[in-house]
Design an enzyme around this catalytic site. Structure first.
Site, short mmCIF file in Angstrom:
data_model
loop_
_atom_site.label_atom_id
_atom_site.label_comp_id
_atom_site.label_asym_id
_atom_site.label_seq_id
_atom_site.Cartn_x
_atom_site.Cartn_y
_atom_site.Cartn_z
N LYS A 293 8.95 -3.34 12.13
CA LYS A 293 8.18 -3.49 13.28
C LYS A 293 8.94 -4.01 14.65
CE LYS A 293 7.38 -6.17 10.17
NZ LYS A 293 7.07 -7.06 9.32
N GLU B 209 3.36 2.38 8.13
CA GLU B 209 2.55 1.73 7.60
C GLU B 209 2.87 0.26 7.04
OE1 GLU B 209 -0.93 0.74 7.46
OE2 GLU B 209 -1.38 3.13 6.81
N LYS C 28 3.42 -6.44 16.16
CA LYS C 28 2.60 -5.32 15.44
C LYS C 28 1.45 -5.01 16.17
CE LYS C 28 3.85 -8.18 11.17
NZ LYS C 28 3.56 -9.39 10.40
#
Lengths: 432, 432
Positions: free
Chosen positions: A111, A135, A211
């Site tokens: 991330k 993902e 995120k």
């Protein structure tokens, strides 16, 4: 369907921590079902990590070893580079770039790298006919990237809310359940190994902010803008705040909220009060939750494990299986070159706020605070003053809906009253 | 990426109820964002419905009209046939088959058709190089089909649980919240237009059973087997059951559960007790929830609107956008010809059960019931007998974990005791 090539899909994995080991276990143990589902064999051909000799609970002897992740990423026999090293720059970025330049697909759980370099990496992928999927970078095992990018592609997204750092939620939950101070709950989480090497990544909201910035890009077709996320960690939250919030029917969560309004992209990752009976309020412990609000679908809530070997490896494998099946998506749901730079904006949506401050024990102190708030246009819904045995009294205020700008004016005026001791704490109450 | 053909994707829509109208609105109002996301224009070229003259709140004059859905489905200028007529057979099936035979992709919201003919239609699609997609058929706007088929493709699925009929959940919620009898809550739901023309589709569990059978196929790689779903509607649930369940910390839900065990495929759609504090227990009103348990990901919970124009149209558009983007998936997540026929099995997993029966007011009645249960190997965890002023007394029993077979033995033996009046009600307590 899925246009299966009859050749196998060959993975090169860099980073063999718990997630890397988890991916290896899945590929080994589920070879048949993966092949049945994707129409082709999925196999690992090479791996890389800092320490070749560490026991990771998985056999590595079947795979070529590379000390250098860049060399791994560009091997002729690697179709997909699986980046599980972490770190926003350094070897992770170098190897990801090398893979994409060589036209290889990349699956990453990183991330930080995408929050800082997502736009350039997505453009690089497209320029080389490769896909870059992530993902596992957001909310662990919850298939939120796929749901948002594909399943909800017929919606204009109105708001996304997320509790996406399990460690913070664990600390806040333990404070409420066990009556621990922030410091004690932090120490407990640390002892359990829940904290990053730099704990501020967790409790400072940075990890969760990374995120959120990725979700914003997909939701609004904007370039990733982590610097535009208003960050506030949970260090300001006291056990008194949690108790008082609970008394009023709320729980405190490190809540990410993103919206695109006429004024710009509003991204906040801050401690907020949410109704205790709402799905977000009911989320206890280390679990993650993302709430997506679309103009067509209404509110969709996804909940699951936000970290850990199995859940994160599950997300990595979701991306790998897409590639094996020939499902090739743009990184952020549309061509990277069509993503627009969104101007960051302070949150403009009016909300009620929870305020805590210490009032000095002087006649008329409360009146002066009320007047200062009133002059800034902030009206008071509820106020509580607690009994006390020292020179200052804790006072809790819930405001009516107000803008952050008006609230900041009011907070700025409070020192001038001469009756407020120290800095007040202000937490937004998010309607969910 | 997504290999966009530069030509537009042309839809033919059959069935212009609320969902069809919703799809038309999205395609018209979001033309730009859909094109940006998919890389090609999405447009409607033709529509079909029973009544051409009905006002549906959307302009149809831009589209060709076909009285016959089969003619619509096979038009040369239609790329994707969007089937929103409903009904397991008849025109919906005929037009779907015609579209697939013509090599056209099909997007449908028709759970009954797929529950009864999913296998043959999936095979037909594959034989003709077409895709058949049905996100809107299960749990409305929740992207459960995509999440299960793609996002969780690296998991062995261990159990799926779902509350997937909003009308039943509305009735059960109203019984609890307003203290209504089943009949009164049913009448209220009917007055609000929540019930299907044949209410047994809702309250008999058939509609939710259709959905469960589709999830089973994806989760376990088995052919759809709706006939293998053990169905029990909510008509047996009384306000007393709801009150007693609440007293013990449970709520009653029409809960679908599917598992594949060594004995076969266990699919049940029955009223169950779930912990009131669990996500399923907290699901009130018409909302849907699906809980997926994978060996890697653990428990993932998805929650959202299970019906309605916007949510269902959102799901239809998710499938349409996949096709526009060139994301082509097998109907049930792997080639239809590789799906295996699974033997239906009675649920073998031991569970506690909630029992309600009327005991006749005779000495030793309770002892006789306890003895009958004990002889069948069913042991009692808790028992309550209520005061009464007629000849029978309501008795509630919570058993320890037992198999359904043992419970059925016990229930079979109860009439012989001569002290039980009427048929007992037995509801499983599902651990969630």
């Amino acid at each position: 369907m899925s246009d299966p090539q009859q050749t196998s899909l060959r993975l090169g994995i860099a980073g063999l921590g718990t997630v890397g080991a988890g991916v290896i276990k899945i590929v080994r143990q589920k070879a048949n079902v993966l092949a049945q589902r994707s129409g082709r064999k999925v196999e690992i051909v090479a791996v890389s990590a800092r320490n070749r000799d560490k026991d990771r609970g998985v056999a590595l002897s079947d795979y070529a070893w590379e000390d250098d992740p860049v060399a791994l990423a560009t091997r002729d026999d690697v179709d997909v580079f699986v980046e599980l090293m972490g770190g926003s720059d350094g070897p992770a970025k170098a190897a990801t770039e090398a893979a994409l330049k060589a036209g290889k697909d990349v699956v990453t759980a990183n991330k930080a790298m995408l929050a800082h370099h997502g736009q350039e990496l997505a453009e690089l992928a497209e320029a080389n006919g490769a896909v870059l999927r992530f993902e596992a970078a957001v909310a662990g095992g919850i298939p939120i990237i796929k749901s948002l990018t594909e399943g909800l592609a017929g919606n204009d997204i109105e708001r996304i809310m997320g509790v996406m750092n399990g460690t913070c939620n664990y600390i806040l939950t333990r404070m409420e359940d066990a009556g621990l101070s922030y410091e004690d709950a932090f120490a407990e989480a640390d002892g359990l190994g829940y904290l990053e090497a730099d704990p501020n990544l967790d409790v400072g909201g940075i990890d969760a902010g990374h995120k959120l910035s990725l979700l914003s890009s997909i939701a609004f077709g904007t370039q990733v803008n982590f610097d535009g996320v208003e960050l506030e960690g949970i260090g300001c939250v006291t056990i008194e705040d949690i108790t008082q919030a609970a008394d009023m029917g709320y729980r405190i969560k490190l809540l990410g909220v993103t919206r695109l309004t006429g004024r710009g992209l509003e991204q906040t990752m801050t401690p907020c009060l949410v109704p205790a009976t709402s799905p977000l309020g009911q989320l206890q412990g280390g679990t993650n939750m993302v709430v997506v609000e679309g103009d067509q679908v209404g509110q969709v809530v996804l909940r699951g494990a936000g970290a850990g070997e199995g859940p994160t490896a599950s997300a990595v494998m979701g991306d790998v299986m897409d590639i094996a099946r020939g499902l090739r998506m743009s990184t952020f749901g549309q061509p990277a070159t069509s993503l627009v730079a969104a101007k960051p904006a302070k949150a403009t949506v009016a909300a009620p706020y929870y305020l805590r401050m210490s009032l000095e024990d002087k006649p008329g102190a409360m009146a002066k605070v009320a007047a200062a708030l009133g002059e800034a246009g902030v009206s008071i819904d509820r106020m509580r003053q607690y009994s006390h045995d020292d020179a200052t009294a804790p006072v809790l205020i819930v405001t009516h809906k107000t803008t952050r700008a008006a609230l900041d004016d009011a907070l700025g005026a409070l020192p001038e009253t001469g009756v407020v001791s120290g800095a007040p704490v202000a937490l937004r109450i998010e309607e969910v």
